[in-house]
Design a protein around this motif. Structure first.
Motif, PDB file in Angstrom:
ATOM      1  N   ASN A   1       0.802  -1.230   0.000  1.00 51.32           N
ATOM      2  CA  ASN A   1       0.000   0.000   0.000  1.00 51.32           C
ATOM      3  C   ASN A   1       0.831   1.274   0.000  1.00 51.32           C
ATOM      4  O   ASN A   1       0.384   2.309   0.490  1.00 51.32           O
ATOM      5  N   TYR A   2       2.018   1.229  -0.570  1.00 49.23           N
ATOM      6  CA  TYR A   2       2.806   2.463  -0.702  1.00 49.23           C
ATOM      7  C   TYR A   2       3.792   2.299  -1.841  1.00 49.23           C
ATOM      8  O   TYR A   2       4.509   1.301  -1.926  1.00 49.23           O
TER       9      TYR A   2
ATOM     10  N   THR B   1      -3.574   3.984  -1.047  1.00 47.79           N
ATOM     11  CA  THR B   1      -4.968   3.748  -1.426  1.00 47.79           C
ATOM     12  C   THR B   1      -5.846   3.411  -0.230  1.00 47.79           C
ATOM     13  O   THR B   1      -5.351   3.021   0.833  1.00 47.79           O
ATOM     14  N   THR B   2      -7.129   3.538  -0.440  1.00 45.52           N
ATOM     15  CA  THR B   2      -8.146   2.840   0.342  1.00 45.52           C
ATOM     16  C   THR B   2      -8.745   1.782  -0.589  1.00 45.52           C
ATOM     17  O   THR B   2      -8.239   1.571  -1.694  1.00 45.52           O
ATOM     18  N   THR B   3      -9.821   1.150  -0.198  1.00 46.14           N
ATOM     19  CA  THR B   3     -10.400   0.115  -1.065  1.00 46.14           C
ATOM     20  C   THR B   3     -10.836   0.681  -2.409  1.00 46.14           C
ATOM     21  O   THR B   3     -10.595   0.075  -3.459  1.00 46.14           O
TER      22      THR B   3
ATOM     23  N   GLY C   1     -10.071  13.330   4.667  1.00 43.95           N
ATOM     24  CA  GLY C   1      -9.053  14.367   4.834  1.00 43.95           C
ATOM     25  C   GLY C   1      -7.951  14.274   3.808  1.00 43.95           C
ATOM     26  O   GLY C   1      -8.082  13.630   2.765  1.00 43.95           O
ATOM     27  N   TRP C   2      -6.807  14.917   4.130  1.00 41.44           N
ATOM     28  CA  TRP C   2      -5.668  14.959   3.216  1.00 41.44           C
ATOM     29  C   TRP C   2      -4.387  14.444   3.873  1.00 41.44           C
ATOM     30  O   TRP C   2      -3.290  14.757   3.437  1.00 41.44           O
ATOM     31  N   ASP C   3      -4.538  13.637   4.926  1.00 39.68           N
ATOM     32  CA  ASP C   3      -3.383  13.127   5.656  1.00 39.68           C
ATOM     33  C   ASP C   3      -2.860  11.874   4.945  1.00 39.68           C
ATOM     34  O   ASP C   3      -3.324  10.767   5.178  1.00 39.68           O
TER      35      ASP C   3
ATOM     36  N   LYS D   1      -1.767   5.830   4.307  1.00 40.61           N
ATOM     37  CA  LYS D   1      -0.750   4.796   4.092  1.00 40.61           C
ATOM     38  C   LYS D   1      -0.704   3.834   5.277  1.00 40.61           C
ATOM     39  O   LYS D   1      -0.721   2.608   5.105  1.00 40.61           O
ATOM     40  N   GLN D   2      -0.648   4.382   6.489  1.00 36.92           N
ATOM     41  CA  GLN D   2      -0.545   3.548   7.684  1.00 36.92           C
ATOM     42  C   GLN D   2      -1.809   2.709   7.886  1.00 36.92           C
ATOM     43  O   GLN D   2      -1.726   1.541   8.284  1.00 36.92           O
TER      44      GLN D   2
END
Length: 760
Positions: A139-140, A156-158, A301-303, A308-309
């Motif tokens: 995921n990164y 990403t998210t799903t 949001g934009w975090d 990623k985490q």
């Protein structure tokens, strides 16, 4: 002091229990040569696979078939030196090209809306890059784009891709959205594209294509973290350039809505040194509003670091379903990258509210289950779905329900063969969805599945006379060679699938169905020629074809394998196969020869890269029909030969390097074989509750089962030399045969292997 000591102990325990397994995932494995994996970001089973394209391929090159169509199945080849952009959909490890939707690329300086070429990247928006400045994790993904001097990062998210681009100071910074780009391009692939401005930082749209999937529409919503100065686009269908849409969009002549078959758009910014332009890009199979809703639900949001985490935490949870110990970092990287690749596909295919596009091209709502797509069933029925039946049976049951929804929406009234994105691709042979369905129900892992409806769907599929020779198969017990190019392999595959239907019928007390399909499951015997000693193309008049070469695949009645390999494709009836082939001694000699025979160069068609990968002697590990073969020794008096061969295959076909996969990963099947074989057992015939024992290649493992149970594997005297099993105990009792049952695993307990350098 005592309190502090107890707190310290608690922290140590937590640290051990929360072991970081994500660090062993190396998505770059398989990106070189023919592994066809991608290095980009995705969450488990995610609808978005955000990854770089190092090139794309058109169907024709200089008027002929372009082999790059096969080379770029995942859009990325490790040996390439440039990146074209980052797109949002990818197949993992397939042997066919498609997807690569909605390519985004940052650029700086004069606007260039063509991609350029690999030898002259400066002629377009393409950029050179170096692997020294590239990071690929679960995921990164991160890479420095040398030409615009932009650092690109993806997570990403799903359902949402999250881009972060760190720009230099510039009055001419651009984000390019290429709505034409795609993996496997050919004239007229794009049916239509559309984009509409919502405001000065958000656009929505869709893309319709007729590639491998004949009619596929994907919707998107794209949002920037700051307003763009202006937006423009080029319509390559009309060879016109449009620009403007300034300020508050008061220019009605350039109303912010575009449509056409060949479009590239751009968004202009002014950036300060080190400024990050961020983009949220959501997908939907149903609508633009669905894409916006997916974005709102999953990424508010934009975090970037938090997203990623959060995604890596999802991976950590999935990876912890099997916790292994090894003295080798390489083996841990191979194992957990295999886990990662096994959990990429199938992919979620519905909005957050359950809406999805069905095979009938209508919109449906998944009630009480998650709808999935990307079913490469010719590959994954063998080990991937059986793996899910152990570590994630609820998810696999949802996949079965997705297949049954496909059947209900199918005008042919058939279960999926190779389906993706509300389309049936009709790729490969057999009807192996019945294997997945039977395996889940027989093993009691089919929560929410209507078992009787599932049997009905399996039977209807298997009786579909008009599909790929089934009518001949039903009437005379085999498919005549002159009627179908895959006559022998399809006859064998249908026989196995029919055995699966018989097991399902037996589970449901349907004796009539059981009798019919058990009889059909013996049809493989009809294409065995005692004279040649092989499964052999047979003519409609009942005679075997005279011109026959058991080493050749093309034109010999087989698909992705030759007679040597397919003669052993009877996973459901090894004991009868051994008898058919002349008994124990002859059978062992045959399998030994399969591994030892060195094929002459003349038997390798097309290019060396495509055909030599994944081959040991005449054994083709890179093509799945052989995946069970080494385990067939367990049905002879020399099961130790299985142990020897399996450990050899593990070492030769899997490495923690970019070229570390011996063939296409095939949406996780190659990886699932590795996982099972490393643990020491394998599902030779999904649809039964039996696993064949091999040779474990780790020190220990804990399979964390649903319901809180654990199946532990301990391996004594483990080493590269000690490949032979001396003794196995299951919950303290000696295992008398080289077989394990599904209940043995799912009930929890401990299996102990004692290994040695000499066979018993």
């Amino acid at each position: 002091m005592k309190k502090i000591f107890l707190i310290a102990l608690s922290c140590i325990s937590l640290s051990a229990g929360a072991q970081n397994l994500v660090k062993y995932v190396k998505p770059i494995i398989g990106t070189q040569r023919m592994g066809h994996t991608y290095p980009g970001a995705t969450v488990p089973y995610g609808m978005v696979q955000l990854s770089p394209e190092t090139d794309t391929a058109s169907y024709e090159k200089d008027g002929h078939y372009n082999p790059d169509v096969y080379k770029y199945c995942a859009g990325y080849q490790y040996d390439d030196k440039t990146i074209v952009g980052f797109s949002h959909t990818h197949f993992s490890g397939t042997g066919h090209s498609d997807l690569g939707d909605f390519l985004i690329m940052p650029s700086v300086g004069p606007l260039k809306l063509n991609p350029g070429t690999a030898d002259k990247p400066g002629s377009g928006y393409r950029s050179a890059f170096s692997h020294a400045n590239e990071i690929s994790e679960a995921n990164y993904y991160k890479v420095k784009l040398d030409d615009p001097n932009v650092m690109a990062e993806m997570t990403t998210t799903t359902r949402v891709g999250f881009h972060q681009y760190t720009f230099p100071k510039s009055d001419n910074a651009h984000i390019i959205l290429d709505l034409m780009a795609g993996i496997y391009n050919y004239p007229d692939k794009n049916v239509w594209t559309y984009m509409r401005m919502v405001n000065d930082s958000t656009v929505v749209g869709y893309r319709s294509t007729n590639g491998w999937a004949r009619t596929r529409t994907l919707y998107f919503a794209m949002k920037f973290n700051k307003p763009f100065l202006q937006m423009g686009y080029r319509n390559y269908s009309k060879r016109e350039v449009y620009g403007g849409f300034w300020g508050q969009f008061r220019n009605t002549r350039n109303f912010p809505e575009i449509a056409g078959r060949q479009l590239r758009a751009y968004f202009d910014f002014k950036t300060t040194e080190g400024e990050k332009i961020k983009i949220k890009f959501a997908l939907s199979p149903v609508s633009m509003d669905g894409a916006l809703a997916n974005m709102k639900a999953e990424l508010t949001g934009w975090d970037f670091e938090k997203v990623k985490q959060d995604g890596q935490a999802q991976w950590e949870k999935e990876l912890h379903k099997i916790v292994v110990k090894s003295n080798s970092k390489d083996e841990l990287e191979d194992f957990y990258t295999s886990m990662y690749h096994a959990m990429i596909n199938p992919t979620v295919y519905m909005d957050v509210d359950g809406s999805y596009r069905g095979l009938d091209q209508n919109n449906h709502k998944a009630e009480g289950f998650t709808n999935y797509t990307t079913f490469s069933l010719w590959d994954t029925h063998r080990a991937l779905h059986p793996l899910f039946n152990i570590i994630d049976p609820k998810r696999n049951a949802d996949m079965v329900r997705s297949m049954l929804a496909h059947y209900d929406q199918s005008p042919e009234h058939m279960l999926p063969v190779w389906s993706n994105s509300a389309n049936e691709n009709w790729c490969m042979s057999g009807y192996h969805s019945v294997s997945v369905i039977a395996d889940a129900i027989v093993k009691g892992n089919a929560e929410g599945v209507d078992a009787n409806h599932a049997l009905e769907a399996c039977v209807a599929t298997a009786r579909h006379r008009d599909y790929a020779g089934i009518g001949y198969y039903m009437d005379i017990g085999y498919i005549p060679d002159e009627k179908n190019g895959n006559s022998v392999s399809s006859t064998e595959e249908y026989a196995y699938d029919d055995w699966c239907i018989a097991q399902l019928a037996k589970k449901l007390n349907r004796q009539d169905i059981y009798d019919e399909f058990y009889k059909r499951s013996q049809n493989y015997k009809n294409v065995f020629d005692p004279k040649s000693g092989f499964m052999h193309p047979k003519l409609a008049d009942g005679t075997f074809r005279k011109k026959f070469d058991p080493f050749t695949t093309i034109g010999m009645g087989f698909i992705e394998g030759n007679a040597w390999n397919y003669t052993l494709y009877v996973p459901h009836d090894p004991a009868s196969l051994i008898k058919l082939m002349g008994g124990n001694k002859h059978f062992i000699t045959y399998v030994d020869s399969l591994f030892s025979y060195n094929l002459p160069d003349k038997y390798f068609a097309e290019t060396e890269d495509i055909t030599r990968d994944g081959i040991i002697g005449n054994y083709v590990h890179g093509n799945e029909p052989s995946h069970h073969v080494a385990y067939l020794y367990d049905w002879t008096d020399k099961p130790w030969k299985a142990q020897e061969k399996i450990r050899m295959i593990l070492k030769r076909m899997y490495k923690p390097t970019p070229d570390g996969l011996g063939g296409n990963d095939d949406t996780g099947q190659m990886s699932a074989w590795y996982i099972f074989s490393t643990l020491g057992f394998y599902p030779v015939a999904p649809g039964s509750d039996q696993y064949a024992i091999g040779s474990p290649a780790i020190n220990s493992a804990e399979i964390n089962l649903p319901g809180g149970k654990t199946f532990a594997i301990e391996v004594k005297n483990q080493s590269d030399k000690n490949v032979f099993v001396q003794k196995i105990t299951l919950n303290g009792k000696v295992l008398a045969t080289p077989f394990l049952t599904h209940a043995d695993i799912m009930n929890g307990g401990t299996m102990v292997f004692e290994m040695g350098a000499k066979h018993k």
